[in-house]
Design a protein around this motif. Structure first.
Motif, mmCIF file in Angstrom:
data_model
loop_
_atom_site.group_PDB
_atom_site.id
_atom_site.type_symbol
_atom_site.label_atom_id
_atom_site.label_comp_id
_atom_site.label_asym_id
_atom_site.label_seq_id
_atom_site.Cartn_x
_atom_site.Cartn_y
_atom_site.Cartn_z
ATOM 1 N N ASP A 96 0.870 -1.176 0.000
ATOM 2 C CA ASP A 96 0.000 0.000 0.000
ATOM 3 C C ASP A 96 0.912 1.232 0.000
ATOM 4 O OD1 ASP A 96 -1.632 2.226 0.776
ATOM 5 O OD2 ASP A 96 -3.166 0.759 1.318
ATOM 6 N N ILE A 97 0.941 1.926 -1.122
ATOM 7 C CA ILE A 97 1.921 2.999 -1.310
ATOM 8 C C ILE A 97 1.693 4.163 -0.351
ATOM 9 C CG2 ILE A 97 2.810 4.695 -2.966
ATOM 10 C CD1 ILE A 97 2.136 2.601 -5.168
ATOM 11 N N VAL A 98 0.455 4.651 -0.301
ATOM 12 C CA VAL A 98 0.207 5.843 0.521
ATOM 13 C C VAL A 98 0.374 5.515 2.009
ATOM 14 C CG1 VAL A 98 -2.338 5.695 0.705
ATOM 15 C CG2 VAL A 98 -1.216 7.918 0.680
ATOM 16 N N ALA A 99 0.020 4.288 2.390
ATOM 17 C CA ALA A 99 0.202 3.898 3.805
ATOM 18 C C ALA A 99 1.691 3.832 4.145
ATOM 19 C CB ALA A 99 -0.478 2.552 4.067
ATOM 20 N N ALA A 100 2.492 3.403 3.167
ATOM 21 C CA ALA A 100 3.943 3.353 3.399
ATOM 22 C C ALA A 100 4.507 4.767 3.518
ATOM 23 C CB ALA A 100 4.622 2.605 2.249
ATOM 24 N N VAL A 101 3.939 5.694 2.773
ATOM 25 C CA VAL A 101 4.416 7.083 2.818
ATOM 26 C C VAL A 101 4.087 7.720 4.171
ATOM 27 C CG1 VAL A 101 4.046 9.391 1.833
ATOM 28 C CG2 VAL A 101 4.434 7.450 0.319
ATOM 29 N N THR A 102 2.859 7.478 4.675
ATOM 30 C CA THR A 102 2.506 8.099 5.972
ATOM 31 C C THR A 102 3.244 7.424 7.130
ATOM 32 O OG1 THR A 102 0.531 6.721 6.173
ATOM 33 C CG2 THR A 102 0.210 8.924 5.275
ATOM 34 N N ALA A 103 3.780 6.207 6.876
ATOM 35 C CA ALA A 103 4.527 5.502 7.935
ATOM 36 C C ALA A 103 6.014 5.870 7.928
ATOM 37 C CB ALA A 103 4.357 3.989 7.756
ATOM 38 N N LEU A 104 6.423 6.727 6.999
ATOM 39 C CA LEU A 104 7.834 7.138 6.943
ATOM 40 C C LEU A 104 8.254 7.851 8.234
ATOM 41 C CD1 LEU A 104 7.986 8.636 3.316
ATOM 42 C CD2 LEU A 104 9.525 6.870 4.196
ATOM 43 N N ALA A 105 9.539 7.839 8.518
ATOM 44 C CA ALA A 105 10.035 8.561 9.702
ATOM 45 C C ALA A 105 9.761 10.060 9.552
ATOM 46 C CB ALA A 105 11.529 8.305 9.859
#
Ligand code: CTP
Length: 408
Positions: free
Chosen positions: A311-320
């Motif tokens: 899930d691309i957007v979920a990975a982006v919001t999980a970034l440090a």
């Protein structure tokens, strides 16, 4: 002319309303100038305007039949007046006579032009042209003040010698100045200096060297958002799957094919940006194996094994260092709000734009869209309008969210 002005009206749909004054002959020049700046133009003429310049002239220049009557069966069967009102990114009335300005101020819908002015969700600009005494009259001044107070942009008039021999304020602004004035209306500056990353279009998931799984996303919404963000002054990275669209000038294009490639590009460019917009229609699954050679025809049934894409957007919001504001899209066929709100939470989004793809008149390949923007504590409806107008309205809202997120 600078490069920026040359592209200032690229992809803009401008509805030119011509009312009946001697300056109407200059409308031909206005059509030309708007087109030179990249706009596509359609024309409405009042009966009075047709006394000064023939509809045929403006039809030939604009490349479309001129619209004249409110109750015209043929025209309504083609692009009817409400459709015309929605088509426009901007309604420019040039020249706008004293009478037309008075009608607009009163909210009259007596003819096609004034009816469209009431029906359009687009910005309206008027370029007044009249005798200097008429312009100076308190009635005209009050009417124009009333329009300005409602957000109508007033371009001109300018001073000079008039057709009637008078000298004074009331002359139609030069066509170049009118076109430049229109271009300036699209440049808001609301995202000035902000870094924006947008994903757009479909992804392609390869099965073998010649086949892939994909979807019908046209990319139009993501590209329209890119244009609107650029107009608002942002520096924009557009991560795009394969589409038949040209990247808006000024955007940094990162062209990708698969969800895995889009994922990597999104993490690289999305980290620490101010606004991330996930407008792409990412394939949820990809073939488990991509065959090295073309898969040959086999028996009657064939089974494909698919595995989940990240899930691309979920990975982006999980970034440090996640984006300050992250916007998702939810294309649904049922239970719009429920599904959208579930995604808002699960993907840790600031807000989500939800639309109903079961409707054939909006969404995927259509030029129009109607959406609701959900955040944790609000729901804002954006009624049906052209995708570029919708993009501008959404970007204006996203800019406010960025502003709030970056307030100390
Ligand atoms: N999205 C994403 N990566 C994925 C799938 C979706 O970044 N692998 C993003 C889309 O760009 C969109 C949002 O998530 O902004 C919602 O996409 P959607 O396809 O509606 O949601 P899914 O999570 O795939 O849920 P479903 O397909 O089950 O409705």
């Amino acid at each position: 002319m600078t490069a920026a002005t040359a592209l200032a009206l690229n992809n803009k749909q401008i509805l030119l309303g011509v009312s009946g004054g001697i300056a109407a002959y200059k409308s031909a020049e206005i059509v030309r100038r708007l087109q030179e700046l990249g706009a596509s133009v359609r024309v409405i003429m009042t009966d009075g305007a047709c006394e000064f310049i023939t509809p045929l002239t403006l039809q030939a220049l604009s490349g479309h039949p001129v619209h004249r009557q409110l109750l015209d069966e043929q025209a309504e069967a083609g692009m009817g007046h409400i459709e015309l009102a929605r088509w426009a990114d901007l309604l420019l009335i040039a020249p706008a006579t004293a009478d037309l300005i008075a009608e607009l101020a009163q909210g009259s819908a007596a003819n096609l032009l004034t009816a469209v002015a009431l029906a359009t969700p687009a910005r309206i600009a008027v370029a007044p042209a009249m005798n200097q005494q008429m312009w100076a009259h308190p009635a005209s001044q009050q009417n124009i003040d009333m329009l300005a107070a409602r957000g109508v942009a007033v371009l001109g008039p300018e001073a000079g010698i008039q057709a009637c021999g008078d000298v004074g304020l009331g002359r139609l602004l030069a066509p170049e100045a009118i076109a430049d004035g229109c271009a300036a209306l699209f440049a808001s500056g609301a995202l000035q200096g902000r870094r924006v990353v947008i994903t757009a279009g479909p992804t392609r998931e390869p099965l073998d060297p010649v086949r892939y799984i994909s979807n019908h996303s046209s990319g139009k919404m993501g590209y329209a958002l890119t244009t609107a963000a650029l107009e608002a002054g942002a520096s924009v990275t557009l991560i795009s799957g394969p589409v038949n669209l040209t990247a808006p000038a000024g955007a940094q294009l990162v062209a990708v094919d698969s969800a895995a490639q889009m994922h990597d590009a999104a993490l690289e460019h999305g980290a620490g940006c101010e606004l991330f917009i996930a407008a792409a229609a990412v394939a949820d699954y990809r073939p488990l194996l991509c065959a090295e050679q073309k898969i040959k025809k086999q028996g009657e049934l064939i089974t494909l094994e698919l595995t989940k894409n990240p899930d691309i957007v979920a990975a982006v919001t999980a970034l440090a260092t996640p984006p300050a504001v992250t916007i998702g899209f939810a294309a649904e066929t049922e239970q719009l709000e429920q599904h959208a709100r579930a995604k808002l939470v699960a993907k840790r989004l600031t807000a989500i734009v939800a639309n109903n793809v079961a409707r054939s008149d909006i969404g995927f390949n259509s030029d129009d869209n109607e959406v609701t923007l959900y955040s944790a504590d609000s729901a804002t409806r954006f009624d049906k309008r052209g995708k570029s107008q919708l993009a501008r309205d959404l970007i204006a809202r996203f800019a406010e969210l960025v502003e709030t997120a970056s307030a100390p």
